[in-house]
Structures are given as C-alpha cells and as structure tokens.
Motif scaffolding. Structure first.
Motif, mmCIF file in Angstrom:
data_model
loop_
_atom_site.group_PDB
_atom_site.id
_atom_site.type_symbol
_atom_site.label_atom_id
_atom_site.label_comp_id
_atom_site.label_asym_id
_atom_site.label_seq_id
_atom_site.Cartn_x
_atom_site.Cartn_y
_atom_site.Cartn_z
ATOM 1 N N THR A 19 -2.232 40.618 5.016
ATOM 2 C CA THR A 19 -2.281 40.787 6.467
ATOM 3 C C THR A 19 -3.596 40.264 7.019
ATOM 4 O O THR A 19 -3.621 39.568 8.041
ATOM 5 C CB THR A 19 -2.090 42.269 6.853
ATOM 6 O OG1 THR A 19 -0.819 42.709 6.364
ATOM 7 C CG2 THR A 19 -2.157 42.472 8.354
ATOM 8 N N CYS A 20 -4.697 40.579 6.356
ATOM 9 C CA CYS A 20 -6.005 40.086 6.786
ATOM 10 C C CYS A 20 -6.029 38.563 6.782
ATOM 11 O O CYS A 20 -6.507 37.937 7.737
ATOM 12 C CB CYS A 20 -7.120 40.618 5.887
ATOM 13 S SG CYS A 20 -7.494 42.359 6.138
ATOM 14 N N GLU A 21 -5.530 37.980 5.728
ATOM 15 C CA GLU A 21 -5.513 36.519 5.622
ATOM 16 C C GLU A 21 -4.653 35.908 6.720
ATOM 17 O O GLU A 21 -5.048 34.937 7.360
ATOM 18 C CB GLU A 21 -5.010 36.094 4.248
ATOM 19 C CG GLU A 21 -5.087 34.597 4.028
ATOM 20 C CD GLU A 21 -4.693 34.186 2.620
ATOM 21 O OE1 GLU A 21 -4.493 32.972 2.417
ATOM 22 O OE2 GLU A 21 -4.583 35.054 1.743
ATOM 23 N N ALA A 22 -3.482 36.493 6.964
ATOM 24 C CA ALA A 22 -2.567 35.968 7.984
ATOM 25 C C ALA A 22 -3.170 36.038 9.385
ATOM 26 O O ALA A 22 -2.942 35.165 10.224
ATOM 27 C CB ALA A 22 -1.247 36.734 7.950
ATOM 28 N N LYS A 23 -3.954 37.077 9.644
ATOM 29 C CA LYS A 23 -4.548 37.259 10.975
ATOM 30 C C LYS A 23 -5.939 36.637 11.074
ATOM 31 O O LYS A 23 -6.561 36.670 12.131
ATOM 32 C CB LYS A 23 -4.619 38.744 11.321
ATOM 33 C CG LYS A 23 -3.239 39.348 11.476
ATOM 34 C CD LYS A 23 -3.332 40.747 12.029
ATOM 35 C CE LYS A 23 -1.926 41.256 12.267
ATOM 36 N NZ LYS A 23 -1.824 42.032 13.460
ATOM 37 N N GLY A 24 -6.448 36.108 9.965
ATOM 38 C CA GLY A 24 -7.757 35.468 9.978
ATOM 39 C C GLY A 24 -8.921 36.449 9.979
ATOM 40 O O GLY A 24 -10.021 36.116 10.403
ATOM 41 N N TYR A 25 -8.668 37.673 9.529
ATOM 42 C CA TYR A 25 -9.717 38.693 9.458
ATOM 43 C C TYR A 25 -10.313 38.720 8.059
ATOM 44 O O TYR A 25 -9.624 38.491 7.079
ATOM 45 C CB TYR A 25 -9.169 40.094 9.740
ATOM 46 C CG TYR A 25 -8.554 40.299 11.096
ATOM 47 C CD1 TYR A 25 -9.090 39.731 12.240
ATOM 48 C CD2 TYR A 25 -7.424 41.087 11.234
ATOM 49 C CE1 TYR A 25 -8.523 39.942 13.478
ATOM 50 C CE2 TYR A 25 -6.846 41.304 12.477
ATOM 51 C CZ TYR A 25 -7.404 40.725 13.599
ATOM 52 O OH TYR A 25 -6.841 40.932 14.824
ATOM 53 N N ALA A 26 -11.580 39.058 7.987
ATOM 54 C CA ALA A 26 -12.201 39.305 6.692
ATOM 55 C C ALA A 26 -11.901 40.754 6.314
ATOM 56 O O ALA A 26 -12.103 41.652 7.132
ATOM 57 C CB ALA A 26 -13.708 39.088 6.759
ATOM 58 N N PRO A 27 -11.391 41.000 5.125
ATOM 59 C CA PRO A 27 -11.107 42.389 4.738
ATOM 60 C C PRO A 27 -12.384 43.214 4.661
ATOM 61 O O PRO A 27 -13.449 42.696 4.322
ATOM 62 C CB PRO A 27 -10.454 42.266 3.360
ATOM 63 C CG PRO A 27 -10.723 40.894 2.888
ATOM 64 C CD PRO A 27 -11.076 40.060 4.075
#
Length: 93
Positions: A19-27
């Motif tokens: 989900t983080c990768e898909a939304k471009g967020y750093a976990p």
C-alpha cells in the motif's frame, strides 16, 4: 495457532508495504524506544543533579523534558514562549 498468527502478521506487513509503495509513501520505521544523545558534560551534569533533587532517575527526567517540549506541537498551539524556546534550541544546534 502461533503459526497462523505469524502468517497473518506477515501478510499484514506485506499489505502495508504494498500500500505504501502504491501510494508513494515511505513506510514508517519502528522506533525501539531508546537512543543516545550527546549533550555535553555541563548539561549532563545539570540534568543529573536536578533529577536527583527531584528524586527521579535521569531517564525519567529526560523523558519528561522531551514530553514537555513536544506539548505545543501535539496540541497545534504554538505560544510565543514555545516559539522563543524552539528558536533558542535551534540556535544552539
């Protein structure tokens, strides 16, 4: 079972990372709850003496100081005093 719980946990972590990768967020990385801070001899001594005077550990003294310093930022209210303290702290860095 323990095995099922472990599998469910790993699935949740994988889903979170995807989900983080898909939304471009750093976990978010977990914090272990301890860290080393270099404060210099004088500040270390002053904090240790004050903690002793208060009858608390140095660790509790520092934890309370950090918690108190974060209050204005957690409430969203930045008083003039908080701003002055923050500027002072940043100037000393």
């Amino acid at each position: 079972t323990v095995q099922a719980l472990k599998a469910a946990f790993e699935e949740a972590v994988d889903d979170y990372l995807a989900t983080c990768e898909a939304k471009g967020y750093a976990p978010e990385l977990p914090c272990k709850g301890s860290f080393n801070v270099r404060v210099g001899h004088d500040l270390h001594l002053a904090a240790a003496v004050k903690a002793k005077e208060l009858g608390i550990s140095l660790n509790d003294f520092v934890r309370n100081a950090i918690s108190t310093a974060l209050i204005p930022f957690q409430t969203g209210r930045h008083s003039n005093l908080s701003r002055k303290l923050l500027k002072s702290w940043l100037a000393q860095s």
